[in-house]
Design a protein around this motif. Structure first.
Motif, PDB file in Angstrom:
ATOM      1  N   ASP A 153       0.866  -1.174   0.000  1.00 37.46           N
ATOM      2  CA  ASP A 153       0.000   0.000   0.000  1.00 37.46           C
ATOM      3  C   ASP A 153       0.906   1.228   0.000  1.00 37.46           C
ATOM      4  O   ASP A 153       1.595   1.482   0.979  1.00 37.46           O
ATOM      5  CB  ASP A 153      -0.895  -0.015   1.240  1.00 37.46           C
ATOM      6  N   PRO A 154       0.922   2.002  -1.095  1.00 37.06           N
ATOM      7  CA  PRO A 154       1.869   3.116  -1.181  1.00 37.06           C
ATOM      8  C   PRO A 154       1.699   4.160  -0.074  1.00 37.06           C
ATOM      9  O   PRO A 154       2.682   4.680   0.455  1.00 37.06           O
ATOM     10  CB  PRO A 154       1.611   3.742  -2.549  1.00 37.06           C
ATOM     11  N   LYS A 155       0.472   4.464   0.290  1.00 39.14           N
ATOM     12  CA  LYS A 155       0.238   5.472   1.333  1.00 39.14           C
ATOM     13  C   LYS A 155       0.764   4.978   2.682  1.00 39.14           C
ATOM     14  O   LYS A 155       1.420   5.721   3.406  1.00 39.14           O
ATOM     15  CB  LYS A 155      -1.267   5.767   1.414  1.00 39.14           C
ATOM     16  N   SER A 156       0.477   3.714   3.009  1.00 42.88           N
ATOM     17  CA  SER A 156       0.955   3.136   4.259  1.00 42.88           C
ATOM     18  C   SER A 156       2.481   3.045   4.279  1.00 42.88           C
ATOM     19  O   SER A 156       3.118   3.372   5.285  1.00 42.88           O
ATOM     20  CB  SER A 156       0.350   1.748   4.458  1.00 42.88           C
ATOM     21  N   TRP A 187       4.983   4.840   6.976  1.00 36.24           N
ATOM     22  CA  TRP A 187       5.945   4.116   7.804  1.00 36.24           C
ATOM     23  C   TRP A 187       7.374   4.565   7.512  1.00 36.24           C
ATOM     24  O   TRP A 187       8.202   4.651   8.419  1.00 36.24           O
ATOM     25  CB  TRP A 187       5.812   2.612   7.611  1.00 36.24           C
ATOM     26  N   ASP A 188       7.688   4.834   6.258  1.00 40.47           N
ATOM     27  CA  ASP A 188       9.025   5.329   5.926  1.00 40.47           C
ATOM     28  C   ASP A 188       9.286   6.669   6.601  1.00 40.47           C
ATOM     29  O   ASP A 188      10.391   6.933   7.083  1.00 40.47           O
ATOM     30  CB  ASP A 188       9.189   5.465   4.416  1.00 40.47           C
ATOM     31  N   GLU A 189       8.263   7.517   6.626  1.00 36.79           N
ATOM     32  CA  GLU A 189       8.409   8.813   7.296  1.00 36.79           C
ATOM     33  C   GLU A 189       8.658   8.621   8.790  1.00 36.79           C
ATOM     34  O   GLU A 189       9.515   9.279   9.378  1.00 36.79           O
ATOM     35  CB  GLU A 189       7.156   9.646   7.063  1.00 36.79           C
ATOM     36  N   LEU A 190       7.935   7.698   9.419  1.00 39.46           N
ATOM     37  CA  LEU A 190       8.134   7.443  10.841  1.00 39.46           C
ATOM     38  C   LEU A 190       9.510   6.859  11.137  1.00 39.46           C
ATOM     39  O   LEU A 190      10.121   7.161  12.161  1.00 39.46           O
ATOM     40  CB  LEU A 190       7.064   6.486  11.364  1.00 39.46           C
ATOM     41  N   ASP A 191      10.008   5.999  10.251  1.00 38.64           N
ATOM     42  CA  ASP A 191      11.315   5.371  10.446  1.00 38.64           C
ATOM     43  C   ASP A 191      12.467   6.287  10.074  1.00 38.64           C
ATOM     44  O   ASP A 191      13.624   5.942  10.285  1.00 38.64           O
ATOM     45  CB  ASP A 191      11.416   4.081   9.623  1.00 38.64           C
ATOM     46  N   GLY A 192      12.156   7.443   9.472  1.00 36.44           N
ATOM     47  CA  GLY A 192      13.203   8.374   9.076  1.00 36.44           C
ATOM     48  C   GLY A 192      13.839   8.025   7.752  1.00 36.44           C
ATOM     49  O   GLY A 192      14.908   8.537   7.425  1.00 36.44           O
ATOM     50  N   ARG A 216      12.013  11.905   3.805  1.00 35.22           N
ATOM     51  CA  ARG A 216      11.672  13.189   4.397  1.00 35.22           C
ATOM     52  C   ARG A 216      10.167  13.384   4.343  1.00 35.22           C
ATOM     53  O   ARG A 216       9.522  13.017   3.373  1.00 35.22           O
ATOM     54  CB  ARG A 216      12.354  14.293   3.626  1.00 35.22           C
ATOM     55  N   PRO A 217       9.595  13.961   5.374  1.00 38.75           N
ATOM     56  CA  PRO A 217       8.156  14.198   5.359  1.00 38.75           C
ATOM     57  C   PRO A 217       7.781  15.197   4.274  1.00 38.75           C
ATOM     58  O   PRO A 217       8.525  16.130   3.991  1.00 38.75           O
ATOM     59  CB  PRO A 217       7.859  14.752   6.747  1.00 38.75           C
ATOM     60  N   ARG A 218       6.660  14.932   3.666  1.00 42.58           N
ATOM     61  CA  ARG A 218       6.174  15.847   2.639  1.00 42.58           C
ATOM     62  C   ARG A 218       5.733  17.133   3.285  1.00 42.58           C
ATOM     63  O   ARG A 218       5.003  17.128   4.261  1.00 42.58           O
ATOM     64  CB  ARG A 218       4.992  15.232   1.900  1.00 42.58           C
ATOM     65  N   ARG A 219       6.191  18.220   2.744  1.00 41.07           N
ATOM     66  CA  ARG A 219       5.831  19.519   3.286  1.00 41.07           C
ATOM     67  C   ARG A 219       4.574  20.009   2.590  1.00 41.07           C
ATOM     68  O   ARG A 219       4.505  20.035   1.364  1.00 41.07           O
ATOM     69  CB  ARG A 219       6.977  20.489   3.051  1.00 41.07           C
TER      70      ARG A 219
END
Length: 94
Positions: A69-72, A76-81, A84-87
């Motif tokens: 699931d691309p959104k999930s 999870w990638d954002e949480l694991d670092g 980079r989080p989307r601004r």
């Protein structure tokens, strides 16, 4: 897979409990060294039970495997670092 690991964990921990109880309730009356050996064997079993219960099976999803699931996966990638989080664009940024 989970059921098999859980059953193995409880079997090992049941054996551990039976060794402790029997070592100090019955066996010590006949042989103290054997009772101490049984207690030592029982002390070794809990780490083995934890290892058996937590090992990864061939069909288990691991924490860093992509879900598909691309959104999930992005979340999870954002949480694991890993990413980079989307601004979010604000009105005054444009």
């Amino acid at each position: 897979m989970y059921e098999r690991r859980r059953r193995a964990y409880f079997a090992i921990m049941g054996t551990c409990l039976a060794l402790f109880v029997s070592a100090f309730a019955f066996v010590r009356l006949w042989s103290v060294p054997v009772a101490v050996g049984m207690a030592f064997a029982a002390a070794v079993l809990p780490p083995i039970a934890a290892w058996v219960a937590n090992r990864r099976g061939p069909d288990d999803r691991w924490w860093d495997d992509p879900t598909g699931d691309p959104k999930s996966d992005e979340w999870w990638d954002e949480l694991d670092g890993k990413a980079r989080p989307r601004r979010e664009r604000r009105k005054w940024d444009e």
